[in-house]
Structures are given as structure tokens and as C-alpha cells.
Design a protein around this motif. Structure first.
Motif, mmCIF file in Angstrom:
data_model
loop_
_atom_site.group_PDB
_atom_site.id
_atom_site.type_symbol
_atom_site.label_atom_id
_atom_site.label_comp_id
_atom_site.label_asym_id
_atom_site.label_seq_id
_atom_site.Cartn_x
_atom_site.Cartn_y
_atom_site.Cartn_z
ATOM 1 N N PRO A 172 0.535 -1.015 -0.058
ATOM 2 C CA PRO A 172 -0.370 -0.032 -0.134
ATOM 3 C C PRO A 172 1.004 1.537 -0.124
ATOM 4 O O PRO A 172 1.876 1.011 0.758
ATOM 5 N N ASN A 173 0.648 2.221 -0.984
ATOM 6 C CA ASN A 173 0.803 3.782 -0.637
ATOM 7 C C ASN A 173 0.407 4.479 0.161
ATOM 8 O O ASN A 173 -1.280 4.390 -0.327
ATOM 9 N N ASP A 174 0.587 4.466 1.156
ATOM 10 C CA ASP A 174 0.061 5.808 1.941
ATOM 11 C C ASP A 174 -0.475 7.112 0.829
ATOM 12 O O ASP A 174 -1.503 7.340 1.977
ATOM 13 N N LYS A 175 0.503 8.377 0.178
ATOM 14 C CA LYS A 175 0.303 8.614 -0.476
ATOM 15 C C LYS A 175 -1.047 8.584 -1.671
ATOM 16 O O LYS A 175 -1.794 10.183 -1.368
ATOM 17 N N ASP A 176 -1.397 7.679 -1.231
ATOM 18 C CA ASP A 176 -2.498 7.449 -2.674
ATOM 19 C C ASP A 176 -4.342 7.034 -1.868
ATOM 20 O O ASP A 176 -5.208 6.937 -2.597
ATOM 21 N N ASP A 177 -3.680 7.155 -0.112
ATOM 22 C CA ASP A 177 -5.154 7.017 0.511
ATOM 23 C C ASP A 177 -5.657 8.321 -0.070
ATOM 24 O O ASP A 177 -5.584 9.254 0.486
ATOM 25 N N VAL A 178 -7.257 8.145 0.287
ATOM 26 C CA VAL A 178 -8.735 9.849 -0.345
ATOM 27 C C VAL A 178 -8.168 9.697 1.213
ATOM 28 O O VAL A 178 -7.978 9.168 2.722
ATOM 29 N N LEU A 179 -7.956 11.561 1.222
ATOM 30 C CA LEU A 179 -8.278 11.900 2.739
ATOM 31 C C LEU A 179 -9.654 11.154 3.032
ATOM 32 O O LEU A 179 -10.447 12.078 2.305
ATOM 33 N N ALA A 180 -9.617 11.981 4.285
ATOM 34 C CA ALA A 180 -11.150 11.527 5.099
ATOM 35 C C ALA A 180 -10.965 13.610 5.241
ATOM 36 O O ALA A 180 -10.574 14.374 4.914
ATOM 37 N N PRO A 181 -12.182 13.727 5.424
ATOM 38 C CA PRO A 181 -13.110 15.255 5.457
ATOM 39 C C PRO A 181 -12.365 16.392 6.414
ATOM 40 O O PRO A 181 -11.992 17.045 5.618
ATOM 41 N N GLU A 182 -12.044 15.771 7.310
ATOM 42 C CA GLU A 182 -11.341 16.351 9.012
ATOM 43 C C GLU A 182 -9.599 16.713 8.144
ATOM 44 O O GLU A 182 -9.139 18.003 8.275
ATOM 45 N N ALA A 183 -9.590 15.609 7.395
ATOM 46 C CA ALA A 183 -8.153 16.212 6.837
ATOM 47 C C ALA A 183 -7.989 17.299 5.946
ATOM 48 O O ALA A 183 -6.794 17.690 5.549
#
Length: 124
Positions: free
Chosen positions: A2-13
Motif C-alpha cells: 500500500p502507498n499512503d500518499k494515494d489513500d483518499v483523505l477524510a473530510p477532516e484532513a
């Protein structure tokens, strides 16, 4: 892997990132910023700057342009939403397009105030 920089961000982030990027807004899975310019020359300079940064980052925005403005839209197509990549590129675009060396002092004096040489309308 997995690549963390490609994870969709939560609304708060997303909201936290936008707070650090005045002028950028979020809607429908995109972040957007419109840069006002003084002429077609300025519009092309902004487009070329964004193009260079996007190519160097290997993350490409959608651009819409007219005589005196450029709209930059970012999303991570492969993730189908906003990721760290979008905000990192938006920050770099903002730093470079919004740079006003005349306000920093030093050897670089910045663009003359003469309208013949103006190219971008800074909102700060």
C-alpha cells in the motif's frame, strides 16, 4: 504494498489542508484555485509554471484558461478522490505562482508596478 500518499483523505484532513491553502476550495472530490492574470501573457506564464511543477511531480491537474485567468483543479484519478499528492502539489503551485520577491527584500526586486509588465494579480 500500500502507498499512503494515494489513500483518499477524510473530510477532516481535507479541511485541515485547505485551511493552509487560502484561495483553494473543495467540491465534488476536487480542489480548485483560480489565478487572475493581467493578460494572455500572464495566463500562459501561469499555465507553463503549473505544467512544469506537475510534470516534475508526476501528478497532473486539469487546467481551464481564458485571457485573464487560469483555473487549476486537482484530484487523484487513480484513487478516485483527494490524497496527499493533491495538497502537496497545490502547496508547491501556490508557493511558486504566488511568489512576490519584491516583498521579501534582497537582490530580486520583483515585477515592476508598470502595467505593461504586470502578469498576475496577487490577492495578498
Amino acid at each position: 504494498m500500500p502507498n499512503d500518499k494515494d489513500d483518499v483523505l477524510a473530510p477532516e484532513a481535507i479541511a485541515a489542508h485547505l485551511a493552509a491553502l487560502p484561495g483553494w476550495t473543495e467540491a465534488d472530490g476536487w480542489i480548485t484555485r483560480t489565478y487572475r492574470t493581467n493578460s494572455w501573457k500572464g495566463t500562459l506564464m501561469v499555465i507553463n509554471t503549473v505544467g512544469h511543477l506537475a510534470e516534475a511531480a508526476w501528478h497532473h491537474p486539469d487546467l481551464t484558461a481564458s485571457y485573464a485567468w487560469v483555473e487549476v483543479r486537482l484530484t487523484t484519478h487513480s484513487a478516485k478522490g483527494l490524497t496527499e499528492k493533491d495538497f502537496a502539489l497545490a502547496k508547491k503551485i501556490e508557493e511558486v505562482v504566488g511568489w512576490q520577491p519584491g516583498l521579501e527584500g534582497g537582490a530580486l526586486e520583483g515585477t515592476p508596478t508598470d502595467p505593461r509588465f504586470a502578469y498576475i494579480k496577487h490577492d495578498r
